[in-house]
Design a protein around this motif. Structure first.
Motif, PDB file in Angstrom:
ATOM      1  N   GLN A  39      65.327  37.530  39.083  1.00 48.61           N
ATOM      2  CA  GLN A  39      64.907  38.295  39.513  1.00 48.61           C
ATOM      3  C   GLN A  39      64.468  37.846  40.477  1.00 48.61           C
ATOM      4  O   GLN A  39      65.015  38.589  41.689  1.00 48.61           O
ATOM      5  CB  GLN A  39      63.852  39.076  38.816  1.00 48.61           C
ATOM      6  N   THR A  42      67.321  36.374  43.116  1.00 48.36           N
ATOM      7  CA  THR A  42      68.247  37.780  43.742  1.00 48.36           C
ATOM      8  C   THR A  42      67.392  38.389  45.234  1.00 48.36           C
ATOM      9  O   THR A  42      67.309  39.339  46.433  1.00 48.36           O
ATOM     10  CB  THR A  42      68.415  39.164  42.609  1.00 48.36           C
ATOM     11  N   GLU A  43      66.381  37.886  45.066  1.00 50.16           N
ATOM     12  CA  GLU A  43      65.276  38.563  46.056  1.00 50.16           C
ATOM     13  C   GLU A  43      64.800  37.689  46.923  1.00 50.16           C
ATOM     14  O   GLU A  43      64.365  37.850  47.926  1.00 50.16           O
ATOM     15  CB  GLU A  43      63.570  39.226  45.289  1.00 50.16           C
ATOM     16  N   ASN A 119      74.224  45.163  38.433  1.00 52.07           N
ATOM     17  CA  ASN A 119      74.003  43.692  38.199  1.00 52.07           C
ATOM     18  C   ASN A 119      74.198  43.354  40.253  1.00 52.07           C
ATOM     19  O   ASN A 119      74.461  41.885  40.338  1.00 52.07           O
ATOM     20  CB  ASN A 119      74.293  43.444  37.410  1.00 52.07           C
ATOM     21  N   HIS A 121      72.805  43.107  43.162  1.00 55.20           N
ATOM     22  CA  HIS A 121      71.464  41.942  43.502  1.00 55.20           C
ATOM     23  C   HIS A 121      72.482  40.383  42.750  1.00 55.20           C
ATOM     24  O   HIS A 121      72.878  39.544  43.220  1.00 55.20           O
ATOM     25  CB  HIS A 121      70.349  42.082  43.765  1.00 55.20           C
ATOM     26  N   PHE A 122      72.879  39.946  41.863  1.00 56.87           N
ATOM     27  CA  PHE A 122      73.219  39.115  41.265  1.00 56.87           C
ATOM     28  C   PHE A 122      74.413  38.548  41.505  1.00 56.87           C
ATOM     29  O   PHE A 122      74.853  37.832  41.985  1.00 56.87           O
ATOM     30  CB  PHE A 122      72.851  39.102  39.725  1.00 56.87           C
ATOM     31  N   SER A 124      76.231  39.404  44.834  1.00 54.20           N
ATOM     32  CA  SER A 124      75.477  39.179  45.923  1.00 54.20           C
ATOM     33  C   SER A 124      75.201  38.019  46.056  1.00 54.20           C
ATOM     34  O   SER A 124      75.923  37.478  47.363  1.00 54.20           O
ATOM     35  CB  SER A 124      74.755  40.531  46.804  1.00 54.20           C
ATOM     36  N   LEU A 125      74.336  37.891  45.375  1.00 50.22           N
ATOM     37  CA  LEU A 125      73.987  36.289  45.505  1.00 50.22           C
ATOM     38  C   LEU A 125      74.717  35.189  45.172  1.00 50.22           C
ATOM     39  O   LEU A 125      75.033  34.145  46.031  1.00 50.22           O
ATOM     40  CB  LEU A 125      72.399  35.469  44.558  1.00 50.22           C
ATOM     41  N   ARG A 186      79.338  46.996  46.495  1.00 45.76           N
ATOM     42  CA  ARG A 186      77.793  46.052  46.749  1.00 45.76           C
ATOM     43  C   ARG A 186      77.741  45.851  48.194  1.00 45.76           C
ATOM     44  O   ARG A 186      76.692  45.994  48.865  1.00 45.76           O
ATOM     45  CB  ARG A 186      77.591  45.490  45.899  1.00 45.76           C
ATOM     46  N   THR A 187      78.720  46.284  49.027  1.00 48.38           N
ATOM     47  CA  THR A 187      78.180  46.141  50.808  1.00 48.38           C
ATOM     48  C   THR A 187      78.656  46.619  51.521  1.00 48.38           C
ATOM     49  O   THR A 187      78.276  47.037  52.595  1.00 48.38           O
ATOM     50  CB  THR A 187      79.580  44.358  50.784  1.00 48.38           C
TER      51      THR A 187
END
Length: 222
Positions: A39, A42-43, A119, A121-122, A124-125, A186-187
């Motif tokens: 978490q 990703t933040e 998922n 965010h992950f 993207s990370l 996701r983009t």
């Protein structure tokens, strides 16, 4: 400033040993650290997340961190491995073990796009972070996905429902299509809903792989 990950482990703890057997409570505590780290990564990103932030979020002492992980890079690798395992489980739950291989690939591709959206965010990370730890995680994830798809493709070629082309290239085509459209979603570069997008991707890979129109039609039956 980002916390140094090269700092020595506290002398009061045992070195993290991947082969050490953990108790049920130990596995739960380790998973708690993995979940909190996922978490925070990703933040905030990998570099800006400190070990102190992770242990504070998990509500454990910093010394306990080093009982499970050598450093922050090792924890990130564990987070990436955890999400790869979750992806494979999601794919497996979506695939009918009695279905023909081409239909299994359709089911797996559709499930993969949905999982990557859930998922986002992950994933993207992994795309934006640089460095050896994230590069290795990306490579492992892609290699595992290709290997899984290749196994099904070989069965499909033996059954005559998948085109007789180089299986490695066919597997790469499936994984690349899933990854490309997932990235596009996701983009924010498509307004297509995830259900419709996942079905489109699944249909697309079937049409690329199918040995003939009859095989494609059979695989596309819901």
């Amino acid at each position: 400033m980002p916390e140094s990950t090269a700092a020595a482990r506290p002398s009061t703890t045992s070195p993290a040993d991947p082969d050490r057997q953990l108790t049920t409570q130990g596995r739960e505590r380790k998973q708690q650290l993995v979940d909190c780290a996922a978490q925070l990564f990703t933040e905030r990103g990998f570099a800006e997340t400190r070990i102190k932030d992770i242990v504070d979020a998990a509500g454990v002492a910093k010394g306990l961190f080093y009982w499970y992980f050598e450093n922050k890079e090792a924890l990130f690798a564990e987070v990436a491995a955890d999400i790869r395992l979750r992806l494979r489980k999601h794919q497996a739950s979506a695939i009918d073990p009695e279905a023909d291989p081409l239909r299994q690939i359709r089911q797996g591709a559709q499930a993969s796009v949905q999982f990557m959206a859930e998922n986002a965010h992950f994933f993207s990370l992994l795309e934006v972070e640089t460095g050896a730890v994230t590069e290795e995680s990306r490579r492992k994830g892609t290699a595992q996905h290709i290997s899984d798809v290749r196994t099904i493709i070989l069965r499909g070629q033996d059954a005559g429902v998948i085109v007789d082309e180089e299986p490695d290239l066919l597997a790469l085509a499936v994984v690349g299509t899933v990854g490309y459209y997932s990235h596009y979603h996701r983009t924010g570069r498509t307004n297509v809903g995830i259900e419709d997008l996942s079905r489109f991707v699944a249909r697309s890979v079937v049409k690329v792989l199918a040995a003939d129109d009859a095989a494609a039609a059979a695989a596309l039956v819901e």
